[in-house]
Each structure stands twice: as C-alpha cells, then as structure tokens.
Design a protein around this motif. Structure first.
Motif, PDB file in Angstrom:
ATOM      1  N   THR A 265      29.997  35.740  39.404  1.00 44.35           N
ATOM      2  CA  THR A 265      30.660  34.458  39.179  1.00 44.35           C
ATOM      3  C   THR A 265      31.473  34.474  37.888  1.00 44.35           C
ATOM      4  O   THR A 265      32.666  34.134  37.873  1.00 44.35           O
ATOM      5  N   ALA A 266      30.831  34.852  36.788  1.00 46.93           N
ATOM      6  CA  ALA A 266      31.499  34.831  35.489  1.00 46.93           C
ATOM      7  C   ALA A 266      32.618  35.860  35.420  1.00 46.93           C
ATOM      8  O   ALA A 266      33.681  35.601  34.840  1.00 46.93           O
ATOM      9  N   GLU A 267      32.403  37.030  36.002  1.00 42.15           N
ATOM     10  CA  GLU A 267      33.445  38.064  35.978  1.00 42.15           C
ATOM     11  C   GLU A 267      34.686  37.606  36.731  1.00 42.15           C
ATOM     12  O   GLU A 267      35.818  37.809  36.271  1.00 42.15           O
ATOM     13  N   ALA A 268      34.466  36.987  37.893  1.00 48.68           N
ATOM     14  CA  ALA A 268      35.602  36.474  38.660  1.00 48.68           C
ATOM     15  C   ALA A 268      36.355  35.414  37.872  1.00 48.68           C
ATOM     16  O   ALA A 268      37.602  35.407  37.833  1.00 48.68           O
ATOM     17  N   MET A 269      35.625  34.533  37.223  1.00 51.25           N
ATOM     18  CA  MET A 269      36.276  33.442  36.499  1.00 51.25           C
ATOM     19  C   MET A 269      37.007  33.932  35.261  1.00 51.25           C
ATOM     20  O   MET A 269      38.058  33.388  34.900  1.00 51.25           O
ATOM     21  N   LEU A 270      36.490  34.961  34.606  1.00 55.62           N
ATOM     22  CA  LEU A 270      37.210  35.521  33.464  1.00 55.62           C
ATOM     23  C   LEU A 270      38.524  36.152  33.906  1.00 55.62           C
ATOM     24  O   LEU A 270      39.480  36.236  33.123  1.00 55.62           O
TER      25      LEU A 270
END
Length: 345
Positions: A265-270
């Motif tokens: 989730t966080a990697e995609a959003m970054l």
C-alpha cells in the motif's frame, strides 16, 4: 547494545515481515548496536509440527544477549529477561480466523488442544515482555481483545522510500506480493471477467503453494482471460517491483483483515499510484480511502470490477488519487530514528 531480532522462518517464503526484519537489523547496526538476526523455524502443516516449532522457540536460551526483539509467532515465545516484542501478528488461525475458511487448523480434538495451547503460551510470553509494541491499531486491538494486553502502536517505516517513483499511468492493474488465499489474487482475477474495461491485470509474486497458482490459472482458463491477465509467479526483486509499480495505472491489494497498512500500500502511494482494496482489508484502510486515495470495494468480483472500470476510465483521476495517497503516507511521518529509539530505550 547486543541485540537479537527474532523472526519466524518458513523455508522459501518471503514477504513483508522478512523485509521488515532485515531492515530493522540494518538500521540497528547503523546506530552502533551489535545486532544479529535469528530466525525461528515454523512448520505448520500439522498440529504436531506447530507444537514442535513452539517447543523449539520456548527452549531457545540467549543469556549473552542484552535485548531481544521478536516479531511473530512463535519467535516471541523465546524466554528472555529483556524481551520487547514488536508484534506483527500472532498465529491468526487460532484467533480471529478460527471458524473461517482461513482457519487451516483442523476442527478436531487435536486442533482444539493446539488452539488452547497457543493461547496459553502467548499469554505467558506477553507477561514476560518488558514492553509490547504492535505494528498497527488493528494488531493492538486483536492483542487486547484476545489476550488482554495493552501495547503501543509503532508503524513500520519503509526501507528505501526514495526509490519509488511515478511514471506514466499505464494500462494495467498490478497485484504484487506473495500469492495466497489470504491475499485473494484469485478473486481479483475473477473480477477481471466482470470488468467492461480494457485494463489488464498483472499478478507478480511467489505462490505460497502450487495450489494457489492453480486457482488463478483455472480462473484465467474458465473465462478465457489469457490476453488480459499476466502471471509472474516468482520472487520479484526490488528493482522489478519499482518498475512494475511506476508503470501501473493502479495497484490492487486485497488481504483479509491485514495486520498493518501493508508495504504494498505505502509503496504504491509513494509512487503516486491509487490503491484498490476491499472493505474487510483491516489495517490497509488506514491509508486507502474510497474516492480519495484509491477505491474500496466489497469483497466480491462484481464490486471489484466496478472499481476497476473507474480506474480504467480516467488517467487524470488516477493521478489525482495517487497524489492524495502520497500525501497521506508522508503525513504518517514514518521514521526509523523513532522506531529504534522506542525499541531500545
């Protein structure tokens, strides 16, 4: 300080917990701590195998170590006078997954005895802890509900957040990470049969079992989706992951009641990618907000297909959702300095 990070090891399986353990060790060493990474084996194909793994952990003594930081079951069963768990999750099959399709442990007297044994062993291990940290509000609530122990939430930072970049929002939806029933890639494949868009799906990651890969292949064959779904059923390197995310229209992550916000989730959003998830995804919903940083569907193929079609309809909307997702991650102020200070103070 002499520190041991304790994690569970299942041969040939690697996911977010393994990445977190490796990064934690590296960050502790950067700050001058003599740190070792000890992997406690977990064999879970039968109640007897699980019991043997518990015994191995509970009899592992490390008197020369000043601090142990266990992450998962059964690693936190290791006895130590200065034990500070950073709990990612317990053996969920005997807690909130009991009585669901993901239970795995057999409904037999032996299975019930194992369940009671794990509950008792967990209670004993957490009573021994000097302090307990959990990786999310979801994990904290489970621990309090099932075992009665309070904890402090300590979110896990990413290892290299600067490496994630935004490229063109392409023509595929990406599902990346370990392929398993609990991550529901087969359901996502089924949703593609209901989607009216031309968006493709790329599923990339190591299957937990050969059967999990077969489920997806069967869905592809049944609905003749060979031209719309690409399978990459193997370990994906960090470089490949970064490239795949940066070229995707969006990233899909559909875990069942996830323990944390999820690295994916966080990697995609970054990388300014919106995330498609479901309303039962647990900690993922700390970041994925419907129509704001991605889309949240019901856990059905039909509902997921509706959200997939929304993602396909407008690259501009995908960019808008992606920008907000990045803002939400940055607002969390994830910091290894803070994590190390809390764990070692």
């Amino acid at each position: 300080m002499k520190i041991v990070v304790l994690n569970t090891s299942v041969p040939f399986l690697r996911g977010g917990a393994e990445h977190l353990a490796d990064t934690l060790v590296a960050e502790l060493r950067k700050r001058g701590h003599a740190t070792e990474h000890v992997k406690v084996p977990l064999r879970w194909h039968s109640p007897l195998a699980i019991s043997q793994s518990m015994f191995a952990a509970a009899t592992l003594l490390m008197p020369e170590v000043e601090l142990v930081i266990p992450l998962k079951f059964p690693a936190y069963l290791v006895p130590h006078q200065n034990k500070v768990p950073w709990l990612l999750h317990q053996f969920r099959q005997v807690y909130e997954l009991w009585g669901t399709p993901y239970q795995d442990v057999p409904n037999t007297p032996e299975g019930e005895a194992l369940r009671q044994s794990i509950h008792a062993a967990d209670d004993h291990a957490f009573r021994q802890a000097r302090q307990i940290f959990t990786n999310s509000a979801v994990t904290r609530k489970r621990l309090k509900t099932h075992n009665g122990f309070d904890s402090e939430v300590l979110h896990a930072p990413l290892g290299d957040p600067e490496s994630f970049r935004s490229g063109e929002h392409g023509d595929y939806l990406l599902a990346i990470g370990r392929v398993s029933g609990g991550k529901r890639q087969a359901l996502l494949a089924e949703a593609m049969a209901h989607s009216r868009s031309s968006l493709r799906l790329v599923i990339a990651g190591s299957p937990e079992t050969p059967g999990e890969l077969t489920k997806i292949q069967d869905v592809i064959a049944k609905h003749e989706l060979q031209d719309r779904i690409t399978l990459i059923p193997r370990f994906i390197s960090d470089e490949e992951k970064i490239d795949l995310i940066s070229g995707a229209r969006a990233v899909a992550y559909l875990p069942v009641d996830e323990d944390s916000y999820g690295y994916v989730t966080a990697e995609a959003m970054l990388a300014q990618r919106p995330v498609l998830s479901t309303d039962d995804a647990g900690g993922v919903l700390e970041l994925v907000r419907d129509g704001i940083s991605g889309y949240v569907a019901e856990p059905t193929a039909e509902s997921l297909a509706e959200k997939i079609d929304l993602l396909a309809a407008s690259a501009d909307d995908a960019r808008r959702l992606g920008r907000e997702g990045k803002r939400l991650v940055e607002k969390m102020n994830l910091s290894w300095d803070n994590v190390i200070e809390r764990l070692t103070s």
